[in-house]
Design a protein around this motif. Sequence first.
Motif, PDB file in Angstrom:
ATOM      1  N   ALA A  17      34.683  42.488  49.476  1.00 21.91           N
ATOM      2  CA  ALA A  17      35.253  42.904  50.769  1.00 21.91           C
ATOM      3  C   ALA A  17      34.881  44.341  51.109  1.00 21.91           C
ATOM      4  O   ALA A  17      35.699  45.120  51.589  1.00 21.91           O
ATOM      5  CB  ALA A  17      36.760  42.692  50.795  1.00 21.91           C
ATOM      6  N   THR A  18      33.631  44.675  50.854  1.00 19.59           N
ATOM      7  CA  THR A  18      33.109  45.993  51.174  1.00 19.59           C
ATOM      8  C   THR A  18      32.112  45.865  52.315  1.00 19.59           C
ATOM      9  O   THR A  18      31.175  45.077  52.231  1.00 19.59           O
ATOM     10  CB  THR A  18      32.448  46.629  49.934  1.00 19.59           C
ATOM     11  OG1 THR A  18      33.465  46.884  48.966  1.00 19.59           O
ATOM     12  CG2 THR A  18      31.738  47.920  50.278  1.00 19.59           C
ATOM     13  N   LEU A  19      32.348  46.641  53.373  1.00 19.26           N
ATOM     14  CA  LEU A  19      31.451  46.658  54.522  1.00 19.26           C
ATOM     15  C   LEU A  19      30.417  47.757  54.326  1.00 19.26           C
ATOM     16  O   LEU A  19      30.772  48.887  53.987  1.00 19.26           O
ATOM     17  CB  LEU A  19      32.240  46.947  55.808  1.00 19.26           C
ATOM     18  CG  LEU A  19      31.380  47.167  57.057  1.00 19.26           C
ATOM     19  CD1 LEU A  19      30.856  45.832  57.572  1.00 19.26           C
ATOM     20  CD2 LEU A  19      32.159  47.896  58.135  1.00 19.26           C
ATOM     21  N   THR A  20      29.149  47.428  54.554  1.00 14.31           N
ATOM     22  CA  THR A  20      28.085  48.422  54.561  1.00 14.31           C
ATOM     23  C   THR A  20      27.382  48.325  55.902  1.00 14.31           C
ATOM     24  O   THR A  20      26.936  47.249  56.296  1.00 14.31           O
ATOM     25  CB  THR A  20      27.083  48.179  53.420  1.00 14.31           C
ATOM     26  OG1 THR A  20      27.782  48.215  52.179  1.00 14.31           O
ATOM     27  CG2 THR A  20      25.993  49.244  53.420  1.00 14.31           C
ATOM     28  N   LEU A  21      27.311  49.449  56.601  1.00 10.08           N
ATOM     29  CA  LEU A  21      26.666  49.512  57.903  1.00 10.08           C
ATOM     30  C   LEU A  21      25.632  50.624  57.863  1.00 10.08           C
ATOM     31  O   LEU A  21      25.936  51.726  57.411  1.00 10.08           O
ATOM     32  CB  LEU A  21      27.706  49.791  58.988  1.00 10.08           C
ATOM     33  CG  LEU A  21      27.186  49.744  60.415  1.00 10.08           C
ATOM     34  CD1 LEU A  21      28.171  48.971  61.280  1.00 10.08           C
ATOM     35  CD2 LEU A  21      26.999  51.123  60.979  1.00 10.08           C
ATOM     36  N   LEU A 121      21.836  56.746  58.245  1.00  5.57           N
ATOM     37  CA  LEU A 121      23.266  56.874  57.963  1.00  5.57           C
ATOM     38  C   LEU A 121      23.725  55.558  57.371  1.00  5.57           C
ATOM     39  O   LEU A 121      23.526  54.494  57.979  1.00  5.57           O
ATOM     40  CB  LEU A 121      24.047  57.162  59.251  1.00  5.57           C
ATOM     41  CG  LEU A 121      25.567  57.000  59.175  1.00  5.57           C
ATOM     42  CD1 LEU A 121      26.202  58.017  58.224  1.00  5.57           C
ATOM     43  CD2 LEU A 121      26.185  57.092  60.568  1.00  5.57           C
ATOM     44  N   THR A 122      24.317  55.605  56.203  1.00  7.28           N
ATOM     45  CA  THR A 122      24.913  54.421  55.586  1.00  7.28           C
ATOM     46  C   THR A 122      26.399  54.685  55.430  1.00  7.28           C
ATOM     47  O   THR A 122      26.802  55.675  54.811  1.00  7.28           O
ATOM     48  CB  THR A 122      24.283  54.118  54.209  1.00  7.28           C
ATOM     49  OG1 THR A 122      22.878  53.958  54.362  1.00  7.28           O
ATOM     50  CG2 THR A 122      24.892  52.851  53.599  1.00  7.28           C
ATOM     51  N   ILE A 123      27.204  53.810  56.020  1.00  8.33           N
ATOM     52  CA  ILE A 123      28.655  53.881  55.879  1.00  8.33           C
ATOM     53  C   ILE A 123      29.067  52.716  54.994  1.00  8.33           C
ATOM     54  O   ILE A 123      28.744  51.561  55.283  1.00  8.33           O
ATOM     55  CB  ILE A 123      29.363  53.788  57.244  1.00  8.33           C
ATOM     56  CG1 ILE A 123      28.952  54.969  58.130  1.00  8.33           C
ATOM     57  CG2 ILE A 123      30.890  53.739  57.057  1.00  8.33           C
ATOM     58  CD1 ILE A 123      29.474  54.887  59.554  1.00  8.33           C
ATOM     59  N   THR A 124      29.771  53.029  53.919  1.00  7.97           N
ATOM     60  CA  THR A 124      30.268  52.005  53.003  1.00  7.97           C
ATOM     61  C   THR A 124      31.792  52.111  52.972  1.00  7.97           C
ATOM     62  O   THR A 124      32.339  53.134  52.556  1.00  7.97           O
ATOM     63  CB  THR A 124      29.691  52.203  51.587  1.00  7.97           C
ATOM     64  OG1 THR A 124      28.266  52.272  51.681  1.00  7.97           O
ATOM     65  CG2 THR A 124      30.106  51.068  50.666  1.00  7.97           C
ATOM     66  N   VAL A 137      37.892  46.757  61.060  1.00  4.88           N
ATOM     67  CA  VAL A 137      37.074  47.796  60.437  1.00  4.88           C
ATOM     68  C   VAL A 137      35.597  47.564  60.768  1.00  4.88           C
ATOM     69  O   VAL A 137      34.867  48.499  61.120  1.00  4.88           O
ATOM     70  CB  VAL A 137      37.313  47.825  58.906  1.00  4.88           C
ATOM     71  CG1 VAL A 137      36.188  48.514  58.166  1.00  4.88           C
ATOM     72  CG2 VAL A 137      38.640  48.496  58.595  1.00  4.88           C
ATOM     73  N   SER A 138      35.148  46.320  60.679  1.00  3.02           N
ATOM     74  CA  SER A 138      33.742  45.998  60.963  1.00  3.02           C
ATOM     75  C   SER A 138      33.390  46.328  62.413  1.00  3.02           C
ATOM     76  O   SER A 138      32.415  47.037  62.680  1.00  3.02           O
ATOM     77  CB  SER A 138      33.473  44.518  60.680  1.00  3.02           C
ATOM     78  OG  SER A 138      33.721  44.212  59.325  1.00  3.02           O
ATOM     79  N   ALA A 139      34.181  45.818  63.344  1.00  2.00           N
ATOM     80  CA  ALA A 139      33.930  46.094  64.763  1.00  2.00           C
ATOM     81  C   ALA A 139      34.144  47.573  65.073  1.00  2.00           C
ATOM     82  O   ALA A 139      33.421  48.153  65.885  1.00  2.00           O
ATOM     83  CB  ALA A 139      34.840  45.232  65.631  1.00  2.00           C
ATOM     84  N   GLY A 140      35.127  48.179  64.422  1.00  2.00           N
ATOM     85  CA  GLY A 140      35.429  49.588  64.655  1.00  2.00           C
ATOM     86  C   GLY A 140      34.285  50.496  64.235  1.00  2.00           C
ATOM     87  O   GLY A 140      33.830  51.341  65.021  1.00  2.00           O
ATOM     88  N   TRP A 141      33.810  50.356  63.004  1.00  3.67           N
ATOM     89  CA  TRP A 141      32.703  51.204  62.567  1.00  3.67           C
ATOM     90  C   TRP A 141      31.479  50.991  63.450  1.00  3.67           C
ATOM     91  O   TRP A 141      30.811  51.944  63.850  1.00  3.67           O
ATOM     92  CB  TRP A 141      32.357  50.960  61.094  1.00  3.67           C
ATOM     93  CG  TRP A 141      33.275  51.673  60.161  1.00  3.67           C
ATOM     94  CD1 TRP A 141      34.093  51.115  59.218  1.00  3.67           C
ATOM     95  CD2 TRP A 141      33.479  53.091  60.065  1.00  3.67           C
ATOM     96  NE1 TRP A 141      34.793  52.091  58.562  1.00  3.67           N
ATOM     97  CE2 TRP A 141      34.431  53.315  59.055  1.00  3.67           C
ATOM     98  CE3 TRP A 141      32.953  54.183  60.747  1.00  3.67           C
ATOM     99  CZ2 TRP A 141      34.864  54.593  58.709  1.00  3.67           C
ATOM    100  CZ3 TRP A 141      33.382  55.456  60.403  1.00  3.67           C
ATOM    101  CH2 TRP A 141      34.329  55.647  59.387  1.00  3.67           C
TER     102      TRP A 141
END
Length: 177
Positions: A17-21, A121-124, A137-141
């Motif tokens: 359940a970790t988002l990486t963008l 830029l990587t946001i984890t 969180v996914s849509a927000g980031w």
Amino acid sequence: MNFMTTADKYGVVSEDATLTLERLLPGPIDRIWSYLVNSDLRRQWLAAGAMEQRVGAPVDLVWRNDELTDPPGTRPDGMDEEHRMTCEVLEFDAPHRLAISWGSTGGVTFTLREQGAHVLLTITHRRVADATVLLNVSAGWHSHVDVLEATLRGTSPTPHWDNFVRLRGEYAARLKG
């Protein structure tokens, strides 16, 4: 639960359940770093809040998403005009890596890597166990980074709330897949 290709700018959710963008932004790296650590610049795309640049420092983040774009779009039900959260700086390696605590989740890490004239830029965002929170969180980031990218490129971003609502629908479909 995996989804995304970097080319389409969507985040990837791993089994824990970790988002990486990831987003390739116009550099230089010091410019992007300043949008992470400087309250006045960070408030333009995410949230205000003074940040001492050291591990252990508290950060009081203040979101005013209605002020991110003009027009702001239609704020969805359940979203407040202002949201506040106290975080703590967990890692600080200027201008490459910043990690902060984030509510009941495993925290957020921002990593910057130079790629020619651009910066990756990587946001984890780690361990977002609740499915509804993960969706937001996914849509927000994604929507916040869209504002950052438009700001850095000198273009007009899509109204924040409208973009968030659209992205939340798209992430809902992707998370079910």
